[in-house]
Design a protein around this motif. Structure first.
Motif, PDB file in Angstrom:
ATOM      1  N   ALA A 115       0.869  -1.136  -0.083  1.00 24.20           N
ATOM      2  CA  ALA A 115      -0.136   0.052   0.096  1.00 24.20           C
ATOM      3  C   ALA A 115       0.839   1.316   0.015  1.00 24.20           C
ATOM      4  CB  ALA A 115      -0.984  -0.050   1.325  1.00 24.20           C
ATOM      5  N   VAL A 116       1.845   1.110   0.686  1.00 22.38           N
ATOM      6  CA  VAL A 116       2.586   2.465   0.856  1.00 22.38           C
ATOM      7  C   VAL A 116       3.704   2.467  -0.271  1.00 22.38           C
ATOM      8  CG1 VAL A 116       4.507   3.401   2.348  1.00 22.38           C
ATOM      9  CG2 VAL A 116       2.556   2.446   3.416  1.00 22.38           C
ATOM     10  N   CYS A 117       4.156   1.563  -0.628  1.00 25.65           N
ATOM     11  CA  CYS A 117       5.159   1.744  -1.808  1.00 25.65           C
ATOM     12  C   CYS A 117       4.479   1.962  -3.123  1.00 25.65           C
ATOM     13  CB  CYS A 117       5.905   0.179  -2.134  1.00 25.65           C
ATOM     14  SG  CYS A 117       6.926   0.181  -3.459  1.00 25.65           S
ATOM     15  N   ALA A 118       3.436   1.155  -3.430  1.00 28.41           N
ATOM     16  CA  ALA A 118       2.748   1.697  -4.701  1.00 28.41           C
ATOM     17  C   ALA A 118       1.671   2.860  -4.653  1.00 28.41           C
ATOM     18  CB  ALA A 118       2.085   0.507  -5.195  1.00 28.41           C
ATOM     19  N   GLY A 119       1.587   3.295  -3.471  1.00 30.53           N
ATOM     20  CA  GLY A 119       0.443   4.517  -3.286  1.00 30.53           C
ATOM     21  C   GLY A 119      -0.935   4.133  -3.601  1.00 30.53           C
ATOM     22  N   LEU A 120      -1.355   2.950  -3.342  1.00 27.96           N
ATOM     23  CA  LEU A 120      -2.638   2.490  -3.697  1.00 27.96           C
ATOM     24  C   LEU A 120      -3.845   2.971  -3.020  1.00 27.96           C
ATOM     25  CD1 LEU A 120      -1.690  -1.438  -4.432  1.00 27.96           C
ATOM     26  CD2 LEU A 120      -1.570   0.544  -5.837  1.00 27.96           C
ATOM     27  N   ARG A 121      -4.885   3.220  -3.638  1.00 26.18           N
ATOM     28  CA  ARG A 121      -6.117   3.369  -2.967  1.00 26.18           C
ATOM     29  C   ARG A 121      -6.760   2.165  -2.297  1.00 26.18           C
ATOM     30  NH1 ARG A 121      -6.550   5.950  -7.916  1.00 26.18           N
ATOM     31  NH2 ARG A 121      -7.002   8.201  -8.125  1.00 26.18           N
ATOM     32  N   VAL A 122      -7.340   2.154  -1.227  1.00 25.90           N
ATOM     33  CA  VAL A 122      -7.573   0.856  -0.347  1.00 25.90           C
ATOM     34  C   VAL A 122      -8.574   0.018  -1.384  1.00 25.90           C
ATOM     35  CG1 VAL A 122      -9.685   1.890   0.308  1.00 25.90           C
ATOM     36  CG2 VAL A 122      -8.778   0.167   1.568  1.00 25.90           C
ATOM     37  N   SER A 123      -9.077   0.423  -2.156  1.00 21.74           N
ATOM     38  CA  SER A 123     -10.032  -0.407  -3.082  1.00 21.74           C
ATOM     39  C   SER A 123      -9.130  -1.018  -4.152  1.00 21.74           C
ATOM     40  CB  SER A 123     -11.026   0.457  -3.931  1.00 21.74           C
ATOM     41  OG  SER A 123     -10.194   1.394  -4.673  1.00 21.74           O
ATOM     42  N   GLU A 124      -7.892  -0.570  -4.510  1.00 19.56           N
ATOM     43  CA  GLU A 124      -6.954  -0.967  -5.461  1.00 19.56           C
ATOM     44  C   GLU A 124      -6.183  -2.220  -4.653  1.00 19.56           C
ATOM     45  OE1 GLU A 124      -6.099   3.120  -8.257  1.00 19.56           O
ATOM     46  OE2 GLU A 124      -4.568   2.629  -6.461  1.00 19.56           O
ATOM     47  N   LEU A 125      -5.964  -1.778  -3.453  1.00 16.03           N
ATOM     48  CA  LEU A 125      -5.341  -2.728  -2.825  1.00 16.03           C
ATOM     49  C   LEU A 125      -6.134  -4.210  -2.661  1.00 16.03           C
ATOM     50  CD1 LEU A 125      -2.468  -3.418  -1.004  1.00 16.03           C
ATOM     51  CD2 LEU A 125      -4.026  -2.484   0.902  1.00 16.03           C
ATOM     52  N   THR A 126      -7.244  -3.771  -2.119  1.00 16.27           N
ATOM     53  CA  THR A 126      -8.065  -5.105  -1.828  1.00 16.27           C
ATOM     54  C   THR A 126      -8.645  -5.823  -2.912  1.00 16.27           C
ATOM     55  OG1 THR A 126      -9.985  -3.560  -1.606  1.00 16.27           O
ATOM     56  CG2 THR A 126      -9.052  -4.139   0.443  1.00 16.27           C
ATOM     57  N   GLY A 127      -8.676  -5.034  -4.247  1.00 19.20           N
ATOM     58  CA  GLY A 127      -9.036  -5.757  -5.451  1.00 19.20           C
ATOM     59  C   GLY A 127      -7.855  -6.242  -6.254  1.00 19.20           C
ATOM     60  N   LEU A 128      -6.615  -6.060  -5.619  1.00 23.07           N
ATOM     61  CA  LEU A 128      -5.416  -6.579  -6.226  1.00 23.07           C
ATOM     62  C   LEU A 128      -5.722  -8.160  -6.463  1.00 23.07           C
ATOM     63  CD1 LEU A 128      -2.530  -5.940  -7.456  1.00 23.07           C
ATOM     64  CD2 LEU A 128      -1.783  -6.213  -5.317  1.00 23.07           C
ATOM     65  N   LYS A 129      -5.349  -8.762  -7.568  1.00 25.43           N
ATOM     66  CA  LYS A 129      -5.448 -10.198  -7.698  1.00 25.43           C
ATOM     67  C   LYS A 129      -4.181 -10.751  -8.138  1.00 25.43           C
ATOM     68  CE  LYS A 129     -10.130  -9.955  -9.923  1.00 25.43           C
ATOM     69  NZ  LYS A 129     -10.416  -8.394  -9.305  1.00 25.43           N
ATOM     70  N   VAL A 130      -3.972 -12.247  -7.856  1.00 24.96           N
ATOM     71  CA  VAL A 130      -2.730 -12.839  -8.061  1.00 24.96           C
ATOM     72  C   VAL A 130      -2.249 -12.668  -9.368  1.00 24.96           C
ATOM     73  CG1 VAL A 130      -1.714 -15.360  -7.910  1.00 24.96           C
ATOM     74  CG2 VAL A 130      -3.296 -14.563  -6.260  1.00 24.96           C
ATOM     75  N   ASP A 131      -3.124 -12.589 -10.312  1.00 20.82           N
ATOM     76  CA  ASP A 131      -2.805 -12.638 -11.730  1.00 20.82           C
ATOM     77  C   ASP A 131      -2.121 -11.247 -11.942  1.00 20.82           C
ATOM     78  OD1 ASP A 131      -3.548 -15.309 -12.417  1.00 20.82           O
ATOM     79  OD2 ASP A 131      -5.333 -14.543 -12.929  1.00 20.82           O
ATOM     80  N   ASP A 132      -2.226 -10.264 -11.398  1.00 18.93           N
ATOM     81  CA  ASP A 132      -1.791  -8.985 -11.282  1.00 18.93           C
ATOM     82  C   ASP A 132      -0.258  -8.633 -11.024  1.00 18.93           C
ATOM     83  OD1 ASP A 132      -4.138  -8.037 -12.434  1.00 18.93           O
ATOM     84  OD2 ASP A 132      -5.002  -7.487 -10.326  1.00 18.93           O
ATOM     85  N   ILE A 133       0.065  -9.962 -10.262  1.00 15.46           N
ATOM     86  CA  ILE A 133       1.577  -9.729  -9.821  1.00 15.46           C
ATOM     87  C   ILE A 133       2.480 -10.309 -10.845  1.00 15.46           C
ATOM     88  CG2 ILE A 133       3.082 -10.243  -7.993  1.00 15.46           C
ATOM     89  CD1 ILE A 133       0.666 -10.438  -6.240  1.00 15.46           C
ATOM     90  N   ASP A 134       3.529  -9.703 -11.184  1.00 12.66           N
ATOM     91  CA  ASP A 134       4.613 -10.463 -11.922  1.00 12.66           C
ATOM     92  C   ASP A 134       5.930 -10.755 -11.135  1.00 12.66           C
ATOM     93  OD1 ASP A 134       6.420 -11.155 -13.857  1.00 12.66           O
ATOM     94  OD2 ASP A 134       6.172  -9.117 -15.112  1.00 12.66           O
ATOM     95  N   LEU A 135       5.769 -11.930 -10.647  1.00 12.92           N
ATOM     96  CA  LEU A 135       7.064 -12.426  -9.983  1.00 12.92           C
ATOM     97  C   LEU A 135       8.278 -12.231 -10.268  1.00 12.92           C
ATOM     98  CD1 LEU A 135       5.201 -15.825  -8.297  1.00 12.92           C
ATOM     99  CD2 LEU A 135       5.597 -13.537  -7.390  1.00 12.92           C
ATOM    100  N   PRO A 136       8.659 -12.294 -11.645  1.00 15.25           N
ATOM    101  CA  PRO A 136       9.868 -12.516 -11.904  1.00 15.25           C
ATOM    102  C   PRO A 136      10.602 -11.000 -11.799  1.00 15.25           C
ATOM    103  CG  PRO A 136       8.967 -13.704 -13.723  1.00 15.25           C
ATOM    104  CD  PRO A 136       7.886 -13.164 -12.580  1.00 15.25           C
TER     105      PRO A 136
END
Length: 245
Positions: A115-136
């Protein structure tokens, strides 16, 4: 309800002609004087009323003068409040508050760092999905207001915290990254509650926190800069976006 009570008629008996600028103005005064609403709340109600009358102006030509008077009702001036802020030590203490030895602590630590690093709105944070993460590359794809999409990199502390959570998250039916003990998506109110709990915990060591309202909105107004030790240093950022690595 206000109009029916003031005009002494049933709501179903109200006519458009009765809802004039005088009645609308009286309702706005009622909000402040009787219901003790702030001017900000009054100004939130007025656009909804005006929106209804803009809808009517194309369908009730005979009421154009009445509609014009309602649309001319001015907004009330309000003071612009500054967004509360946390000192560097206070924010670092909140980030370190979750217990890394527990499942909930690992989840909460990941949520706070992201939340702090990306400056996310709370709705963006709780709506973040596993497929939205690029692990490499450890970046995240965020769908914001107006369905605007952006990709944000995560710094080492946030990436490490997120990796730790994904390692123990397990297989759950919901695609959201952050879930509760039942495997359901964590709500925005749930995150706000957890944030308040962690802030209250560290307030004993950081007395200044006891006098501040720590909310998700406050978190996103900081630009974190990672130090060599892996901790954060912070500078205020009105946009709350990380664009330095």
């Amino acid at each position: 309800m206000f109009a029916a009570d003031r005009l002494k008629v049933k709501p179903s008996a109200l006519t458009l002609e009765q809802i004039d600028a005088g009645l609308v103005s009286a309702f706005l005064e009622h909000l402040e004087d009787e219901r003790k609403n702030a001017a900000v709340t009054r100004n939130v109600r007025l656009p909804a009323i005006k929106s209804f009358f803009r809808f009517l102006e194309y369908r009730q030509p005979a009421a154009l003068e009445q509609i014009r008077c309602v649309l001319a009702i001015p907004f009330k001036k309000t003071d612009t409040r500054l967004v509360p802020y946390l000192l560097r030590e206070e924010l670092q203490a909140v980030l370190d508050a979750p217990d890394p030895a527990t499942r909930d602590g690992i989840r909460d630590r990941a949520m706070l760092h992201v939340a702090v690093c990306a400056g996310l709105r709370v709705s963006e944070l709780t709506g973040l999905k596993v497929d939205d993460i690029d692990l490499p590359s450890m970046s995240i794809r965020v769908l914001g207001k107006g369905r605007r999409e952006r990709t944000l990199p995560l710094w080492k502390p946030a990436a490490a915290a997120l990796r730790a959570w994904l390692a123990i998250r397990g297989q759950v039916a919901t695609p959201e990254v952050f879930v509760n003990a039942r495997g359901e998506p964590l709500s925005r109110w749930g995150f706000a509650y957890l944030l308040r709990q962690h802030a209250a915990t560290v307030a004993r060591k950081q007395p200044g926190l006891a006098r501040k309202r720590v909310s998700p909105h406050v978190l996103r107004h900081y630009l974190p800069r990672p130090t060599m030790s892996g901790s954060f240093s912070f500078a205020h950022n009105s946009k709350g976006l990380c664009d330095n690595m």
